[in-house]
Scaffold this motif. Structure first.
Motif, PDB file in Angstrom:
ATOM      1  N   MET A 139       0.851  -1.205   0.000  1.00  0.00           N
ATOM      2  CA  MET A 139       0.000   0.000   0.000  1.00  0.00           C
ATOM      3  C   MET A 139       0.884   1.252   0.000  1.00  0.00           C
ATOM      4  O   MET A 139       1.658   1.465   0.947  1.00  0.00           O
ATOM      5  N   PRO A 140       0.794   2.091  -1.016  1.00  0.00           N
ATOM      6  CA  PRO A 140       1.549   3.347  -0.946  1.00  0.00           C
ATOM      7  C   PRO A 140       0.856   4.359  -0.024  1.00  0.00           C
ATOM      8  O   PRO A 140      -0.342   4.603  -0.158  1.00  0.00           O
ATOM      9  N   VAL A 141       1.623   4.874   0.916  1.00  0.00           N
ATOM     10  CA  VAL A 141       1.093   5.872   1.866  1.00  0.00           C
ATOM     11  C   VAL A 141       2.007   7.080   1.797  1.00  0.00           C
ATOM     12  O   VAL A 141       3.208   6.967   2.050  1.00  0.00           O
ATOM     13  N   THR A 142       1.464   8.220   1.425  1.00  0.00           N
ATOM     14  CA  THR A 142       2.309   9.414   1.428  1.00  0.00           C
ATOM     15  C   THR A 142       1.902  10.364   2.540  1.00  0.00           C
ATOM     16  O   THR A 142       0.714  10.586   2.791  1.00  0.00           O
ATOM     17  N   TYR A 143       2.908  10.859   3.227  1.00  0.00           N
ATOM     18  CA  TYR A 143       2.698  11.946   4.177  1.00  0.00           C
ATOM     19  C   TYR A 143       2.210  13.141   3.351  1.00  0.00           C
ATOM     20  O   TYR A 143       2.641  13.331   2.202  1.00  0.00           O
ATOM     21  N   ILE A 144       1.339  13.939   3.932  1.00  0.00           N
ATOM     22  CA  ILE A 144       0.784  15.085   3.183  1.00  0.00           C
ATOM     23  C   ILE A 144       1.894  16.032   2.720  1.00  0.00           C
ATOM     24  O   ILE A 144       1.730  16.765   1.743  1.00  0.00           O
ATOM     25  N   ASN A 145       3.047  15.962   3.406  1.00  0.00           N
ATOM     26  CA  ASN A 145       4.213  16.776   3.030  1.00  0.00           C
ATOM     27  C   ASN A 145       4.863  16.154   1.793  1.00  0.00           C
ATOM     28  O   ASN A 145       5.942  15.571   1.853  1.00  0.00           O
ATOM     29  N   SER A 146       4.186  16.249   0.672  1.00  0.00           N
ATOM     30  CA  SER A 146       4.672  15.649  -0.567  1.00  0.00           C
ATOM     31  C   SER A 146       3.993  16.388  -1.718  1.00  0.00           C
ATOM     32  O   SER A 146       2.942  17.020  -1.532  1.00  0.00           O
ATOM     33  N   THR A 147       4.573  16.248  -2.913  1.00  0.00           N
ATOM     34  CA  THR A 147       3.989  16.938  -4.075  1.00  0.00           C
ATOM     35  C   THR A 147       2.662  16.293  -4.463  1.00  0.00           C
ATOM     36  O   THR A 147       2.408  15.116  -4.147  1.00  0.00           O
ATOM     37  N   ALA A 148       1.847  17.063  -5.187  1.00  0.00           N
ATOM     38  CA  ALA A 148       0.535  16.547  -5.600  1.00  0.00           C
ATOM     39  C   ALA A 148       0.694  15.321  -6.498  1.00  0.00           C
ATOM     40  O   ALA A 148      -0.143  14.408  -6.453  1.00  0.00           O
ATOM     41  N   PHE A 184       6.224   7.218   2.434  1.00  0.00           N
ATOM     42  CA  PHE A 184       7.156   8.273   2.035  1.00  0.00           C
ATOM     43  C   PHE A 184       6.542   9.643   2.329  1.00  0.00           C
ATOM     44  O   PHE A 184       5.334   9.750   2.489  1.00  0.00           O
ATOM     45  N   PRO A 185       7.325  10.737   2.393  1.00  0.00           N
ATOM     46  CA  PRO A 185       8.794  10.752   2.343  1.00  0.00           C
ATOM     47  C   PRO A 185       9.451  10.745   3.727  1.00  0.00           C
ATOM     48  O   PRO A 185      10.670  10.723   3.801  1.00  0.00           O
ATOM     49  N   VAL A 226       6.603  -2.284   6.812  1.00  0.00           N
ATOM     50  CA  VAL A 226       6.606  -0.899   6.322  1.00  0.00           C
ATOM     51  C   VAL A 226       7.982  -0.603   5.719  1.00  0.00           C
ATOM     52  O   VAL A 226       8.998  -0.765   6.392  1.00  0.00           O
ATOM     53  N   ILE A 227       7.977  -0.195   4.458  1.00  0.00           N
ATOM     54  CA  ILE A 227       9.231   0.217   3.820  1.00  0.00           C
ATOM     55  C   ILE A 227       9.291   1.741   3.943  1.00  0.00           C
ATOM     56  O   ILE A 227       8.382   2.451   3.495  1.00  0.00           O
ATOM     57  N   LEU A 228      10.342   2.221   4.613  1.00  0.00           N
ATOM     58  CA  LEU A 228      10.429   3.649   4.959  1.00  0.00           C
ATOM     59  C   LEU A 228      11.309   4.391   3.971  1.00  0.00           C
ATOM     60  O   LEU A 228      12.493   4.048   3.813  1.00  0.00           O
ATOM     61  N   TRP A 229      10.765   5.382   3.324  1.00  0.00           N
ATOM     62  CA  TRP A 229      11.551   6.222   2.400  1.00  0.00           C
ATOM     63  C   TRP A 229      12.578   7.009   3.198  1.00  0.00           C
ATOM     64  O   TRP A 229      12.285   7.499   4.303  1.00  0.00           O
TER      65      TRP A 229
END
Ligand code: 13P
Ligand code: SF4
Length: 384
Positions: A139-148, A184-185, A226-229
């Motif tokens: 499952m890709p999970v992005t922190y909101i601190n990321s580009t659109a 990520f990130p 969890v694979i951590l960027w």
């Protein structure tokens, strides 16, 4: 005053240079006047890390989660001026009504953490992972601190966005659907949150985008939850365990309150860990006479200390840990942005391309649909 400038409609935008070096009181008066003229058509949103002279002009303030909810709910405005950083303005553009236009007073107000993962690097990681794993289980999970476009990547792959207020519930959501997550990130938010949920460190390999297979063996990736960027916040990484030890020595009984973007070794020494909004609430509810060392952005900590003179509030580092990019939004840029809006020659619009916005919205909507959003007080790690 330059009210003649405001009254005359012209086709060219007002240049920025004349605003540099104007005295603060003149800039403040011009900002007030522009706000008055724009009335309800304007909504100024401000992140809590914003400097004092600017945040006082925000109509509403919040952390990343609250600001995205406010943008999604804005009903009357035609323009949102975002006193925050680029990814926040992008999120506001994606979530606000289609007719709302979003502006960032200084386009160089980025986020060094968001810059640590770009779409090419994440797509290439995803295809490398597909060589050794079943990505339908990831499952890709992005922190909101990321580009659109990274939010859109998550949207297209069934993934989701999180903020520091809801990372735990987002990971619960992810684990209910797939075996593992690519987070990520920010490695620290990912690690601190997953560890508090009982995921072992050996199940959290770090993905370094500059190394083949992110610097991991296929076995380690197959054993992962969890694979951590490999990304971090340049502000929160400045807090160290030695700072906690120093405060505990100097002020016995002091409580250490930190943000989950801090590294795990600091989280291990802290009393309470939670998002920006959680930190605010914790201090508001703390008894008079209590004593705190806070590990988050400097402007917010100074504001908390000024607002609560009945409590002893310290900044947890001897260094100046401020968000240098957020600081770029200053009075000259705010005045310039607002006067151009008044004049009908808007500058610095943030417009996410429709296809990207559509998929980013899917990932944001999955987050906004989570139940916990009624309680932004949730912290990632319980008090000791
Ligand atoms: P929150 O606003 O979610 O607390 O995150 C802090 C931050 O670093 C914003 O960029
Ligand atoms: Fe980015 Fe850190 Fe600044 Fe937040 S505080 S905007 S994560 S650099």
């Amino acid at each position: 005053m330059t009210s003649s400038l405001l009254a005359e409609p012209v086709s060219a935008s007002l240049p920025f240079d004349p605003y540099r070096g104007l005295p603060d009181d003149e800039l403040e008066a011009r900002i007030r006047l522009a706000k008055e003229r724009l009335g309800d058509s304007l909504l100024i949103l401000g992140h809590h890390y914003q400097q004092d002279p600017v945040i006082r002009f925000a109509d509403l303030r919040g952390d990343s989660l609250r600001l995205s909810q406010l943008a999604a709910r804005s009903e009357t405005c035609k323009s949102i001026v975002f006193c925050g950083v680029h990814f926040m303005a992008e999120t506001a553009d994606v979530l606000s009504r289609p007719e709302v236009e979003v502006y960032l007073p200084d386009l160089s107000a980025g986020c060094s953490m968001a810059d640590m993962a770009d779409l090419d690097a994440v797509e290439s990681a995803w295809s490398d992972l597909a060589e050794v794993l079943d990505t339908s289980d990831l499952m890709p999970v992005t922190y909101i601190n990321s580009t659109a476009d990274l939010k859109a990547f998550c949207g297209r792959h069934g993934g989701i966005v999180c903020t520091s207020s809801n990372a735990r519930e987002v990971l619960d959501w992810a684990f209910a659907r797939r075996k593992r997550a690519l987070f990520f990130p920010d490695q620290h938010l990912g690690r601190n949150t997953a560890r508090a949920m009982g995921v072992h460190l050996s199940e959290m390999p770090v993905w370094d985008p500059r190394l083949p297979l992110g610097g991991n063996t296929p076995e380690a990736l197959n054993a992962s939850r969890v694979i951590l960027w490999k990304g971090h916040c340049s502000v929160h990484q400045m807090f160290k365990p030695a700072h906690v030890a120093q405060f505990r020595r100097q002020f016995p009984g002091i409580k250490i309150l930190i943000h989950p973007e801090c590294m795990m070794e600091v989280v291990d020494q802290a009393d309470i860990v939670g998002s920006t909004e959680f930190i605010l609430k914790t201090i508001e509810q703390a008894p008079a006479g209590s004593s705190w060392a806070i590990g988050t952005e400097l402007h917010l900590v100074h504001r908390l200390a000024a607002a609560h003179p009945d409590k002893a509030i310290h900044f947890l580092s001897p260094m100046v840990c401020m968000c240098a990019t957020m600081y770029r939004i200053d009075l000259p840029h705010l005045a310039w942005c607002l006067e151009n809006l008044v004049q009908g020659t808007p500058v610095n619009r943030i417009k996410v391309p429709p296809e990207t916005a559509h998929h980013a919205r899917a990932a944001l909507d999955r987050m906004l649909a989570l139940k916990s959003l009624a309680t932004p007080e949730s912290s990632s790690v319980p008090a000791r």
